[in-house]
Scaffold this motif. Structure first.
Motif, PDB file in Angstrom:
ATOM      1  N   PRO A  27       2.954 -79.739  38.072  1.00 42.27           N
ATOM      2  CA  PRO A  27       3.789 -80.911  37.807  1.00 42.27           C
ATOM      3  C   PRO A  27       3.201 -82.221  38.328  1.00 42.27           C
ATOM      4  CG  PRO A  27       5.131 -79.088  38.553  1.00 42.27           C
ATOM      5  CD  PRO A  27       3.708 -78.656  38.727  1.00 42.27           C
ATOM      6  N   ALA A  28       2.607 -82.206  39.533  1.00 46.89           N
ATOM      7  CA  ALA A  28       2.055 -83.440  40.084  1.00 46.89           C
ATOM      8  C   ALA A  28       0.840 -83.898  39.290  1.00 46.89           C
ATOM      9  CB  ALA A  28       1.681 -83.242  41.554  1.00 46.89           C
ATOM     10  N   GLY A  29      -0.069 -82.981  38.982  1.00 41.74           N
ATOM     11  CA  GLY A  29      -1.250 -83.345  38.216  1.00 41.74           C
ATOM     12  C   GLY A  29      -0.919 -83.809  36.820  1.00 41.74           C
ATOM     13  N   LEU A  30      -0.008 -83.117  36.141  1.00 40.45           N
ATOM     14  CA  LEU A  30       0.400 -83.512  34.794  1.00 40.45           C
ATOM     15  C   LEU A  30       1.101 -84.865  34.806  1.00 40.45           C
ATOM     16  CD1 LEU A  30       1.784 -80.070  33.549  1.00 40.45           C
ATOM     17  CD2 LEU A  30      -0.260 -81.232  32.683  1.00 40.45           C
ATOM     18  N   SER A  31       1.977 -85.071  35.776  1.00 40.77           N
ATOM     19  CA  SER A  31       2.693 -86.347  35.863  1.00 40.77           C
ATOM     20  C   SER A  31       1.740 -87.498  36.151  1.00 40.77           C
ATOM     21  CB  SER A  31       3.775 -86.271  36.951  1.00 40.77           C
ATOM     22  OG  SER A  31       4.759 -85.315  36.621  1.00 40.77           O
ATOM     23  N   PHE A  32       0.763 -87.242  37.008  1.00 41.81           N
ATOM     24  CA  PHE A  32      -0.217 -88.271  37.326  1.00 41.81           C
ATOM     25  C   PHE A  32      -1.022 -88.654  36.084  1.00 41.81           C
ATOM     26  CE2 PHE A  32      -4.617 -89.186  38.995  1.00 41.81           C
ATOM     27  CZ  PHE A  32      -4.331 -90.451  39.483  1.00 41.81           C
ATOM     28  N   ALA A  33      -1.454 -87.652  35.337  1.00 35.56           N
ATOM     29  CA  ALA A  33      -2.192 -87.929  34.102  1.00 35.56           C
ATOM     30  C   ALA A  33      -1.322 -88.697  33.113  1.00 35.56           C
ATOM     31  CB  ALA A  33      -2.676 -86.620  33.480  1.00 35.56           C
ATOM     32  N   ARG A  34      -0.058 -88.319  33.028  1.00 31.42           N
ATOM     33  CA  ARG A  34       0.859 -89.007  32.117  1.00 31.42           C
ATOM     34  C   ARG A  34       1.076 -90.449  32.555  1.00 31.42           C
ATOM     35  NH1 ARG A  34       2.959 -91.748  29.280  1.00 31.42           N
ATOM     36  NH2 ARG A  34       4.743 -91.457  27.876  1.00 31.42           N
ATOM     37  N   ALA A  35       1.150 -90.688  33.846  1.00 29.28           N
ATOM     38  CA  ALA A  35       1.358 -92.041  34.352  1.00 29.28           C
ATOM     39  C   ALA A  35       0.205 -92.972  34.006  1.00 29.28           C
ATOM     40  CB  ALA A  35       1.566 -92.013  35.867  1.00 29.28           C
ATOM     41  N   LEU A  36      -0.996 -92.399  33.815  1.00 26.96           N
ATOM     42  CA  LEU A  36      -2.188 -93.192  33.510  1.00 26.96           C
ATOM     43  C   LEU A  36      -2.345 -93.462  32.017  1.00 26.96           C
ATOM     44  CD1 LEU A  36      -4.725 -91.486  35.940  1.00 26.96           C
ATOM     45  CD2 LEU A  36      -3.596 -93.704  36.246  1.00 26.96           C
TER      46      LEU A  36
END
Length: 390
Positions: free
Chosen positions: A12-21
């Protein structure tokens, strides 16, 4: 350069971070050991995540919240904290923080599914699945990642999001303080007879710790914490024997209980990385801070970490600053450390005290709950912290 940013770990953290970018102009590659199909449609893992209002806002901004069905979101209205066999409970009410609910309970696997689909719909990040990072080299120009496929990936910045047991963190030479609580946690869904009124329980019994996370209807996520040997005996029970055992452990306070899901066991280990950033690298999610679940802030800290880092990187792009600038990464490190360290330490203290079975500790446990329950400002502060309203 294959990517501006390489993210290791598509949780979840990695996916959310990628989505935020997405939309920042930065090219992103995620590297994940699991198959793509497991990321797209993860199975139930027993964990119900207590989301604060701040975390809900982050998920809304990332396009995650709208992908979770309303029926799968359970309001967490109030909370009760109990000690031993006593019926006394410290009450933490959302109204003390000016809200109808302290937060929301959402299944972890549905958050993961929503994060993956939102990222894929954004269509900007590259995913390399079923692959491990086997080596890392850094220099003044970038980072080179050796992959288990035999390929090499180059990036300007590497971000570790591969769990509290992060192998990538170790490859980067970043240590972590760990706190092994010597307990295992079983989570499962149970039906019960007595209405929970959407009030969560944290029950520090003698010889065990119980939690009841209220789901919609006469269902709850039951959380049982025991030493590993005792947990194995509980997990060996099947059918009515298990139902009777859980009903007994909850002292019948929810009436008869019945298992309605698979059961899952996790070790209880807290982790706090020595650094959250370094030369051309940063940590987010549990790779940075892995919390004991007693204060229900681990996932919320993970969401906040990726938001803090993504915001700084996006601003750097806007002003033409290097995304791996040491000052920028040091600023992220300070901000996230300041936000997490006090509660991490307090959580470990609470968990250690309320599992201490010695007579002086039992007396202190009871006294602390009674004192806190009488102190209205303390309960308001706890409610506000749990709520994290924005």
């Amino acid at each position: 350069m294959d990517a501006d940013i390489a993210i290791v770990g598509a949780g979840p953290a990695g996916l959310s971070f990628a989505r935020a970018l997405a939309g920042s102009g930065l090219s992103v590659t995620l590297i994940e050991q699991q198959p793509r199909a497991a990321l797209a449609d993860p199975g139930f893992d027993g964990r119900e995540i207590a989301l604060t209002h701040a975390s809900r806002k982050i998920m809304e901004d990332l396009g995650l919240w709208s992908r979770i069905a309303e029926a799968d979101v359970s309001p967490l209205r109030d909370a009760r904290v109990m000690d031993g066999p006593s019926l006394f409970a410290m009450q933490i009410k959302a109204a003390a923080a000016g809200h109808d609910a302290l937060g929301y309970l959402v299944p972890n696997h549905l958050i993961r599914k929503a994060a993956f689909s939102s990222l894929m719909d954004a269509g900007e990040a590259r995913l390399i699945a079923e692959t491990k990072v086997t080596g890392i080299e850094r220099d003044g120009q970038g980072v080179q990642l050796a992959l288990s496929s035999g390929e090499t990936l180059s990036a300007r910045l590497i971000v570790c999001a591969d769990s509290r047991w992060s192998e990538t963190r170790r490859m980067l030479g970043i240590g972590a303080a760990t706190k092994d609580f010597g307990r295992s946690m079983m989570v499962c869904r149970m039906e019960h007879e007595v209405d929970h009124d959407h009030v969560a329980w944290e029950w520090f019994g003698y010889g065990q710790t119980l939690a009841m996370l209220p789901l919609n209807g006469l269902r709850a996520s039951a959380v049982l914490t025991l030493p590993q040997g005792e947990m194995q005996a509980v997990m060996a029970l099947e059918g009515e024997a298990f139902n009777a055992e859980m009903t007994r452990r909850f002292d019948g306070r929810l009436g008869a209980m019945k298992l309605v899901s698979t059961r899952h066991v996790y070790p209880l280990v807290g982790v706090f990385a020595d650094r959250f950033a370094g030369p051309r690298c940063a940590l987010v999610g549990d790779a940075a801070v892995g919390m004991h679940p007693v204060t229900a802030h681990g996932f919320n800290f993970g969401l906040q970490s990726q938001e803090r880092l993504a915001g700084r990187l996006i601003q750097a792009v806007r002003i033409g600053r290097d995304i791996a600038d040491p000052g920028l990464l040091a600023d992220y490190d300070r901000a996230h450390r300041t936000a997490t360290f006090p509660l991490y330490q307090a959580t470990n203290l609470i968990a250690s005290l309320y599992t201490d079975e010695r007579v002086p500790a039992r007396l202190l446990r009871k006294a602390a709950l009674h004192f806190a329950n009488r102190m209205v400002p303390v309960k308001k502060a706890i409610a506000a912290h749990l709520t994290q309203a924005v």
